[in-house]
Motif scaffolding. Structure first.
Motif, PDB file in Angstrom:
ATOM      1  N   ASN A 175       0.811  -1.225   0.000  1.00 11.83           N
ATOM      2  CA  ASN A 175       0.000   0.000   0.000  1.00 11.83           C
ATOM      3  C   ASN A 175       0.839   1.267   0.000  1.00 11.83           C
ATOM      4  OD1 ASN A 175      -2.384  -1.519   0.097  1.00 11.83           O
ATOM      5  ND2 ASN A 175      -2.253  -1.673   2.339  1.00 11.83           N
ATOM      6  N   ASP A 176       2.145   1.154  -0.180  1.00 15.27           N
ATOM      7  CA  ASP A 176       2.984   2.348  -0.232  1.00 15.27           C
ATOM      8  C   ASP A 176       3.795   2.346  -1.518  1.00 15.27           C
ATOM      9  OD1 ASP A 176       5.203   0.630   0.207  1.00 15.27           O
ATOM     10  OD2 ASP A 176       4.832   0.729   2.368  1.00 15.27           O
ATOM     11  N   GLN A 177       4.634   3.352  -1.680  1.00 12.57           N
ATOM     12  CA  GLN A 177       5.387   3.545  -2.919  1.00 12.57           C
ATOM     13  C   GLN A 177       6.833   3.067  -2.809  1.00 12.57           C
ATOM     14  OE1 GLN A 177       3.919   4.605  -5.717  1.00 12.57           O
ATOM     15  NE2 GLN A 177       1.982   4.656  -4.579  1.00 12.57           N
ATOM     16  N   THR A 178       7.147   2.295  -1.776  1.00 10.27           N
ATOM     17  CA  THR A 178       8.520   1.814  -1.625  1.00 10.27           C
ATOM     18  C   THR A 178       8.814   0.713  -2.636  1.00 10.27           C
ATOM     19  OG1 THR A 178       7.811   0.222   0.039  1.00 10.27           O
ATOM     20  CG2 THR A 178       8.559   2.382   0.813  1.00 10.27           C
ATOM     21  N   ALA A 179      10.107   0.467  -2.845  1.00 11.26           N
ATOM     22  CA  ALA A 179      10.524  -0.553  -3.818  1.00 11.26           C
ATOM     23  C   ALA A 179      10.158  -1.950  -3.322  1.00 11.26           C
ATOM     24  CB  ALA A 179      12.029  -0.450  -4.046  1.00 11.26           C
ATOM     25  N   PRO A 180       9.992  -2.912  -4.223  1.00 10.19           N
ATOM     26  CA  PRO A 180       9.718  -4.291  -3.795  1.00 10.19           C
ATOM     27  C   PRO A 180      10.786  -4.789  -2.832  1.00 10.19           C
ATOM     28  CG  PRO A 180       9.400  -4.068  -6.159  1.00 10.19           C
ATOM     29  CD  PRO A 180       9.988  -2.772  -5.684  1.00 10.19           C
ATOM     30  N   LEU A 181      10.349  -5.557  -1.846  1.00 12.06           N
ATOM     31  CA  LEU A 181      11.268  -5.994  -0.796  1.00 12.06           C
ATOM     32  C   LEU A 181      12.336  -6.955  -1.295  1.00 12.06           C
ATOM     33  CD1 LEU A 181       8.719  -6.492   2.127  1.00 12.06           C
ATOM     34  CD2 LEU A 181      10.204  -4.538   1.681  1.00 12.06           C
ATOM     35  N   ASP A 182      12.081  -7.642  -2.414  1.00 10.59           N
ATOM     36  CA  ASP A 182      13.079  -8.576  -2.927  1.00 10.59           C
ATOM     37  C   ASP A 182      13.806  -8.029  -4.149  1.00 10.59           C
ATOM     38  OD1 ASP A 182      10.965  -8.637  -4.641  1.00 10.59           O
ATOM     39  OD2 ASP A 182      11.025 -10.800  -4.980  1.00 10.59           O
ATOM     40  N   LEU A 183      13.811  -6.723  -4.305  1.00  8.78           N
ATOM     41  CA  LEU A 183      14.512  -6.116  -5.430  1.00  8.78           C
ATOM     42  C   LEU A 183      16.016  -6.319  -5.256  1.00  8.78           C
ATOM     43  CD1 LEU A 183      13.890  -4.373  -7.962  1.00  8.78           C
ATOM     44  CD2 LEU A 183      14.501  -2.383  -6.606  1.00  8.78           C
ATOM     45  N   PRO A 184      16.676  -7.033  -6.160  1.00  8.09           N
ATOM     46  CA  PRO A 184      18.091  -7.360  -5.957  1.00  8.09           C
ATOM     47  C   PRO A 184      19.040  -6.233  -6.367  1.00  8.09           C
ATOM     48  CG  PRO A 184      17.314  -8.361  -7.963  1.00  8.09           C
ATOM     49  CD  PRO A 184      16.132  -7.656  -7.357  1.00  8.09           C
ATOM     50  N   PHE A 185      18.845  -5.066  -5.820  1.00 12.20           N
ATOM     51  CA  PHE A 185      19.724  -3.937  -6.104  1.00 12.20           C
ATOM     52  C   PHE A 185      20.000  -3.199  -4.798  1.00 12.20           C
ATOM     53  CE2 PHE A 185      17.230  -4.501 -10.016  1.00 12.20           C
ATOM     54  CZ  PHE A 185      18.254  -4.705 -10.918  1.00 12.20           C
ATOM     55  N   HIS A 186      21.081  -2.440  -4.828  1.00 13.44           N
ATOM     56  CA  HIS A 186      21.376  -1.598  -3.681  1.00 13.44           C
ATOM     57  C   HIS A 186      20.384  -0.443  -3.640  1.00 13.44           C
ATOM     58  CE1 HIS A 186      24.997  -3.699  -2.636  1.00 13.44           C
ATOM     59  NE2 HIS A 186      25.497  -3.545  -3.861  1.00 13.44           N
ATOM     60  N   ILE A 187      19.884  -0.174  -2.468  1.00 14.88           N
ATOM     61  CA  ILE A 187      18.943   0.947  -2.312  1.00 14.88           C
ATOM     62  C   ILE A 187      19.571   1.949  -1.336  1.00 14.88           C
ATOM     63  CG2 ILE A 187      16.633   1.596  -1.555  1.00 14.88           C
ATOM     64  CD1 ILE A 187      15.709  -1.194  -2.242  1.00 14.88           C
ATOM     65  N   PRO A 188      19.779   3.206  -1.739  1.00 14.42           N
ATOM     66  CA  PRO A 188      19.475   3.733  -3.081  1.00 14.42           C
ATOM     67  C   PRO A 188      20.545   3.335  -4.100  1.00 14.42           C
ATOM     68  CG  PRO A 188      20.428   5.446  -1.732  1.00 14.42           C
ATOM     69  CD  PRO A 188      20.283   4.250  -0.835  1.00 14.42           C
ATOM     70  N   SER A 189      20.135   3.214  -5.348  1.00 13.54           N
ATOM     71  CA  SER A 189      21.062   2.831  -6.418  1.00 13.54           C
ATOM     72  C   SER A 189      21.846   4.048  -6.898  1.00 13.54           C
ATOM     73  CB  SER A 189      20.287   2.217  -7.591  1.00 13.54           C
ATOM     74  OG  SER A 189      19.578   1.065  -7.181  1.00 13.54           O
ATOM     75  N   ASN A 190      23.031   3.784  -7.402  1.00 13.08           N
ATOM     76  CA  ASN A 190      23.861   4.847  -7.964  1.00 13.08           C
ATOM     77  C   ASN A 190      23.546   4.985  -9.449  1.00 13.08           C
ATOM     78  OD1 ASN A 190      25.195   5.263  -5.498  1.00 13.08           O
ATOM     79  ND2 ASN A 190      26.614   3.567  -5.938  1.00 13.08           N
ATOM     80  N   ILE A 191      22.933   6.073  -9.823  1.00 14.34           N
ATOM     81  CA  ILE A 191      22.536   6.298 -11.212  1.00 14.34           C
ATOM     82  C   ILE A 191      23.707   6.887 -11.977  1.00 14.34           C
ATOM     83  CG2 ILE A 191      20.933   7.477 -12.728  1.00 14.34           C
ATOM     84  CD1 ILE A 191      18.925   7.495 -10.461  1.00 14.34           C
ATOM     85  N   LYS A 192      24.082   6.238 -13.078  1.00 14.90           N
ATOM     86  CA  LYS A 192      25.206   6.708 -13.880  1.00 14.90           C
ATOM     87  C   LYS A 192      24.810   7.895 -14.736  1.00 14.90           C
ATOM     88  CE  LYS A 192      28.662   5.085 -17.167  1.00 14.90           C
ATOM     89  NZ  LYS A 192      29.163   3.933 -17.962  1.00 14.90           N
ATOM     90  N   THR A 193      23.610   7.825 -15.325  1.00 15.50           N
ATOM     91  CA  THR A 193      23.153   8.916 -16.178  1.00 15.50           C
ATOM     92  C   THR A 193      21.628   8.942 -16.175  1.00 15.50           C
ATOM     93  OG1 THR A 193      23.137   9.794 -18.427  1.00 15.50           O
ATOM     94  CG2 THR A 193      23.241   7.410 -18.196  1.00 15.50           C
ATOM     95  N   ILE A 194      21.079  10.099 -16.346  1.00 22.97           N
ATOM     96  CA  ILE A 194      19.619  10.241 -16.404  1.00 22.97           C
ATOM     97  C   ILE A 194      19.133  10.332 -17.851  1.00 22.97           C
ATOM     98  CG2 ILE A 194      19.465  11.308 -14.141  1.00 22.97           C
ATOM     99  CD1 ILE A 194      19.313  14.031 -15.520  1.00 22.97           C
ATOM    100  N   SER A 195      20.067  10.330 -18.802  1.00 20.85           N
ATOM    101  CA  SER A 195      19.692  10.380 -20.226  1.00 20.85           C
ATOM    102  C   SER A 195      20.478   9.310 -20.984  1.00 20.85           C
ATOM    103  CB  SER A 195      19.990  11.763 -20.806  1.00 20.85           C
ATOM    104  OG  SER A 195      21.370  12.082 -20.626  1.00 20.85           O
ATOM    105  N   PRO A 196      20.087   8.056 -20.870  1.00 19.86           N
ATOM    106  CA  PRO A 196      20.829   6.976 -21.532  1.00 19.86           C
ATOM    107  C   PRO A 196      20.685   7.044 -23.044  1.00 19.86           C
ATOM    108  CG  PRO A 196      18.799   6.159 -20.589  1.00 19.86           C
ATOM    109  CD  PRO A 196      18.924   7.581 -20.121  1.00 19.86           C
ATOM    110  N   SER A 197      21.672   6.517 -23.723  1.00 16.17           N
ATOM    111  CA  SER A 197      21.678   6.469 -25.186  1.00 16.17           C
ATOM    112  C   SER A 197      21.873   5.024 -25.637  1.00 16.17           C
ATOM    113  CB  SER A 197      22.804   7.342 -25.739  1.00 16.17           C
ATOM    114  OG  SER A 197      24.064   6.826 -25.344  1.00 16.17           O
TER     115      SER A 197
END
Length: 246
Positions: free
Chosen positions: A115-137
């Protein structure tokens, strides 16, 4: 959808609940094995009789507590409704189907953040993730995470993927399988052909007598033919002998 039921035994319950569930499963397994050798009918056993599914539609939270047999009954009944036109489904039908497919039971038992906007509990990534770029090509190179993360290593999945700790019911079944396998190997190696069931041969005395008479008749015909050949040779020798004397 029915495969979802098989996953509910892997849920990460507290240890006390797991032990209680394992004890119940072991008792049920022994009961099922005993029923195989029992001559009495199971028609009077409530656990094998169909149930009233109306309470399950009223409260989908009751579905996980049902036995596998009754869960299969509910799923089959619900699937029959889903196979028909969608607009004929009631709101309760849709809610029960959603709960069975995505609700917090079975392997998702502790997933309480629906019922909330948090990420799935079994998401296999580091939270928060390190974003390399916001405009991928299209030319961006995608590399594996370093260190590589696995679904089984997420905090909520660790207990589910911990195969070193098995409940007693699972251990009992595994030990039975191993015992039967070892016994089969021993039988093949030690007993071998000597231990195979003896073939039962049914003899027909009348057929045996008939075959004996046929063989005797064949033997008599063969002797008669040989005697005829011998006499013919003897006759030819006499003719030649008398002709020589003349």
């Amino acid at each position: 959808m029915s495969l979802v039921i098989l996953k509910r035994f892997n849920s990460s319950k507290p240890i006390a609940d797991k032990k209680q569930q394992a004890a119940q499963l072991a008792a049920q397994s022994i009961k099922d094995i005993g029923s195989i050798f029992s001559s009495s009918s199971s028609n009077d056993d409530p656990s094998t009789q169909p149930i009233d599914t109306k309470p399950i539609y009223e409260n989908p939270q009751l579905f996980p507590s049902l036995s596998l047999l009754h869960q299969g009954q509910v799923i089959k009944e619900l699937q029959n409704k889903y196979d028909k036109k969608w607009h004929n489904l009631t709101q309760k039908d849709k809610l029960l189907g959603y709960f069975i497919s995505y609700g917090n039971w079975g392997v998702r038992e502790n997933f309480n953040n629906w019922n909330d906007q948090t990420a799935p509990l079994d998401l296999p990534f580091h939270i928060p993730s390190n974003i390399k770029t916001i405009s991928p090509s299209p030319t961006d190179i995608i590399r594996k995470l370093n260190p590589e993360l696995k679904l089984s290593e997420t905090p909520i999945r660790i207990n589910q993927f911990n195969y070193k700790k098995m409940d007693p019911a699972t251990k009992f079944i595994i030990y039975i399988i191993i015992f039967i396998s070892l016994f089969a190997i021993y039988r093949d190696k030690a007993i071998g052909e000597a231990g195979k069931p003896k073939e039962v041969v049914i003899e027909d005395k009348y057929e045996i007598e008939r075959q004996a008479k046929l063989k005797q008749l064949e033997l008599e015909l063969l002797l008669a033919k040989e005697e005829e050949i011998r006499k013919e040779k003897e006759k030819q020798r006499r003719k030649w002998y008398y002709l020589w004397l003349k």
